[in-house]
Design a protein around this motif. Structure first.
Motif, PDB file in Angstrom:
ATOM      1  N   VAL A 228       0.752  -1.288  -0.129  1.00  0.00           N
ATOM      2  CA  VAL A 228      -0.033  -0.015   0.224  1.00  0.00           C
ATOM      3  C   VAL A 228       0.844   1.187   0.009  1.00  0.00           C
ATOM      4  N   SER A 229       1.998   1.284   0.772  1.00  0.00           N
ATOM      5  CA  SER A 229       2.751   2.427   0.933  1.00  0.00           C
ATOM      6  C   SER A 229       3.394   2.702  -0.223  1.00  0.00           C
ATOM      7  N   LEU A 230       3.832   1.565  -1.106  1.00  0.00           N
ATOM      8  CA  LEU A 230       4.657   1.595  -2.381  1.00  0.00           C
ATOM      9  C   LEU A 230       3.703   2.243  -3.412  1.00  0.00           C
ATOM     10  N   ILE A 231       2.588   1.776  -3.384  1.00  0.00           N
ATOM     11  CA  ILE A 231       1.794   2.381  -4.601  1.00  0.00           C
ATOM     12  C   ILE A 231       1.264   3.799  -4.226  1.00  0.00           C
ATOM     13  N   ALA A 232       0.985   4.083  -2.964  1.00  0.00           N
ATOM     14  CA  ALA A 232       0.803   5.409  -2.587  1.00  0.00           C
ATOM     15  C   ALA A 232       1.693   6.369  -2.763  1.00  0.00           C
ATOM     16  N   HIS A 233       3.165   6.071  -2.523  1.00  0.00           N
ATOM     17  CA  HIS A 233       4.221   6.797  -2.906  1.00  0.00           C
ATOM     18  C   HIS A 233       4.349   7.207  -4.515  1.00  0.00           C
ATOM     19  N   CYS A 234       4.259   6.080  -5.320  1.00  0.00           N
ATOM     20  CA  CYS A 234       4.286   6.044  -6.626  1.00  0.00           C
ATOM     21  C   CYS A 234       3.311   6.925  -7.304  1.00  0.00           C
ATOM     22  N   LEU A 235       1.949   7.075  -6.634  1.00  0.00           N
ATOM     23  CA  LEU A 235       0.919   7.798  -7.254  1.00  0.00           C
ATOM     24  C   LEU A 235       1.114   9.422  -6.698  1.00  0.00           C
ATOM     25  N   ALA A 236       1.552   9.716  -5.478  1.00  0.00           N
ATOM     26  CA  ALA A 236       2.097  10.814  -4.909  1.00  0.00           C
ATOM     27  C   ALA A 236       2.988  11.574  -5.435  1.00  0.00           C
ATOM     28  N   PRO A 238       4.988  10.830  -8.699  1.00  0.00           N
ATOM     29  CA  PRO A 238       5.120  10.119  -9.972  1.00  0.00           C
ATOM     30  C   PRO A 238       6.542  10.649 -10.658  1.00  0.00           C
ATOM     31  N   ASP A 239       6.864  11.840 -10.303  1.00  0.00           N
ATOM     32  CA  ASP A 239       8.131  12.136 -10.883  1.00  0.00           C
ATOM     33  C   ASP A 239       9.457  11.636 -10.320  1.00  0.00           C
ATOM     34  N   GLN A 240       9.360  10.999  -9.067  1.00  0.00           N
ATOM     35  CA  GLN A 240      10.462  10.067  -8.526  1.00  0.00           C
ATOM     36  C   GLN A 240      10.561   8.772  -9.039  1.00  0.00           C
ATOM     37  N   GLY A 241       9.830   8.310 -10.209  1.00  0.00           N
ATOM     38  CA  GLY A 241       9.721   7.097 -10.963  1.00  0.00           C
ATOM     39  C   GLY A 241       9.267   5.747 -10.318  1.00  0.00           C
ATOM     40  N   GLY A 242       8.765   5.929  -9.200  1.00  0.00           N
ATOM     41  CA  GLY A 242       8.133   4.891  -8.442  1.00  0.00           C
ATOM     42  C   GLY A 242       9.086   4.129  -7.411  1.00  0.00           C
ATOM     43  N   GLY A 243       8.908   2.701  -7.070  1.00  0.00           N
ATOM     44  CA  GLY A 243       9.795   2.056  -6.383  1.00  0.00           C
ATOM     45  C   GLY A 243       9.649   0.573  -6.605  1.00  0.00           C
ATOM     46  N   ARG A 244      10.314  -0.140  -5.749  1.00  0.00           N
ATOM     47  CA  ARG A 244      10.224  -1.520  -5.624  1.00  0.00           C
ATOM     48  C   ARG A 244      10.196  -2.133  -4.209  1.00  0.00           C
ATOM     49  N   VAL A 259       5.490   1.758 -11.191  1.00  0.00           N
ATOM     50  CA  VAL A 259       6.296   2.567 -11.952  1.00  0.00           C
ATOM     51  C   VAL A 259       4.938   3.671 -12.434  1.00  0.00           C
ATOM     52  N   PRO A 260       5.106   4.946 -12.494  1.00  0.00           N
ATOM     53  CA  PRO A 260       4.168   5.801 -13.082  1.00  0.00           C
ATOM     54  C   PRO A 260       4.040   5.591 -14.533  1.00  0.00           C
ATOM     55  N   PHE A 261       2.403   5.528 -14.791  1.00  0.00           N
ATOM     56  CA  PHE A 261       2.287   5.370 -16.250  1.00  0.00           C
ATOM     57  C   PHE A 261       1.896   6.557 -16.989  1.00  0.00           C
TER      58      PHE A 261
END
Length: 357
Positions: A228-236, A238-244, A259-261
């Protein structure tokens, strides 16, 4: 209130749903005082879509199978070019058309005696026509109503075809990841799942991932919070390229990457993917193998899990400890696996799981 204002909601809905074209045409038919409003077209001149909500479905099928190729009047309409509004009665082909089987056996029974047409096109290569069929002569008011609505219809078609093309591209992305044995899900800006591939579906089916109110998660609390944290960070951000991150569970670990789409501005907001979640399961291929063996030999979930544990640990006792069951239970399950598959030793079972059949 003009025609555009009355149809604004239906026009906006057409961008995200083929079914919305039916609703739009039904309302347009009533507002125009027509018998039927028909809309169809496709790529390269082929009729891929045809919406005729007032028509008997058998008539629509007959048109596509028999009369479409004989419809000289529609070919004459199409020749007028994109954006043209054509009164069928003014075409030189109308006399021959009224003697045709199509007119007398198809149009007349439905009281499609007169027609007003608008050609529409998309920058994606799609070309089509909206036809307003009436039982009485087309009026000047109807022509002006269609002319006023034309720019909004053109914009609706452009949005609709762009969305369809992007959805095809998205499915290709999901399918490509499927071939690589990787689960994938498209998420909207709220983190809800818009679409997923077959590998991700299998992860949902066997409980490695969970879907609640459209949101993706895990059964194990710590892994759920991580995801949940991974998805929230990616959506909030997106300029940071997501995470793993790595997710742990009773069926083994999985690696997830969010990953931001990036997508086109034409994409309708309700269906716009904001992120893609990719899930890698190191044991994906052996799970596929086990699913095939389950169908072939009728193995139970407990037997599959023991077989995986035997494959990973190399012996029954270690597998029983890994599974959290007694050695007696593991022995009984292993005996059942042997009986169902016809193997007699653990080495034969490993060979069957990895290579045979």
């Amino acid at each position: 209130m003009d025609l555009h204002e009355r149809l604004r909601g239906e026009l906006q809905a057409t961008a995200v749903s083929d079914a919305a074209w039916q609703e739009f045409l039904l309302k347009l038919t009533d507002l125009m005082g027509a018998r039927e409003c028909v809309f169809g077209g496709g790529q390269g001149g082929h009729t891929n879509e045809l919406f005729a909500p007032h028509s008997d479905p058998d008539y629509v099928t007959r048109y596509l199978d028999v009369y479409h190729q004989q419809n000289d009047i529609m070919r004459a309409v199409a020749d007028q070019g994109a954006g043209a509004i054509t009164l069928a009665d003014d075409l030189p082909e109308i006399s021959d058309f009224r003697r045709s089987d199509f007119y007398n056996l198809y149009c007349v029974p439905q009281k499609f005696i007169h027609a007003l047409a608008l050609n529409l096109a998309s920058s994606t290569g799609w070309y089509g026509t909206l036809v307003i069929n009436t039982s009485s002569e087309i009026t000047g008011t109807q022509i002006e109503q269609l002319r006023g609505l034309a720019p909004d219809l053109q914009a609706a078609v452009e949005r609709w075809r762009w969305l369809a093309q992007l959805q095809v591209a998205n499915r290709m992305t999901l399918s490509t990841l499927d071939l690589a044995g990787q689960g994938a899900m498209l998420l909207d800006r709220s983190g809800r799942v818009l679409d997923c591939n077959d590998t991700a579906q299998s992860m949902l089916a066997d409980g490695r991932l969970l879907l609640r109110d459209g949101q993706i998660g895990c059964a194990e609390t710590e892994s759920h919070q991580t995801l949940v944290s991974l998805i929230a960070h990616c959506l909030a951000q997106p300029d940071q390229g997501g995470g793993r991150a790595q997710l742990s569970g009773s069926d083994g670990d999985m690696i997830v990457q969010c990953v931001p789409f990036l997508t086109e501005m034409h994409y309708a907001a309700p269906q716009r993917p904001s992120a893609i979640l990719m899930i890698t399961d190191p044991r994906h291929r052996i799970r596929q193998r086990l699913r095939g063996l389950t169908q072939r030999f009728g193995l139970t979930r407990a037997e599959i899990e023991l077989a995986l544990a035997v494959l990973e640990t190399g012996n029954r006792k270690a597998a029983a400890q890994m599974r959290g069951v007694s050695d007696a239970t593991a022995r009984a399950q292993l005996t059942s696996i042997f009986d169902k598959t016809g193997v007699r030793r653990q080495t034969e079972l490993v060979r069957l799981l990895m290579y045979d059949g």
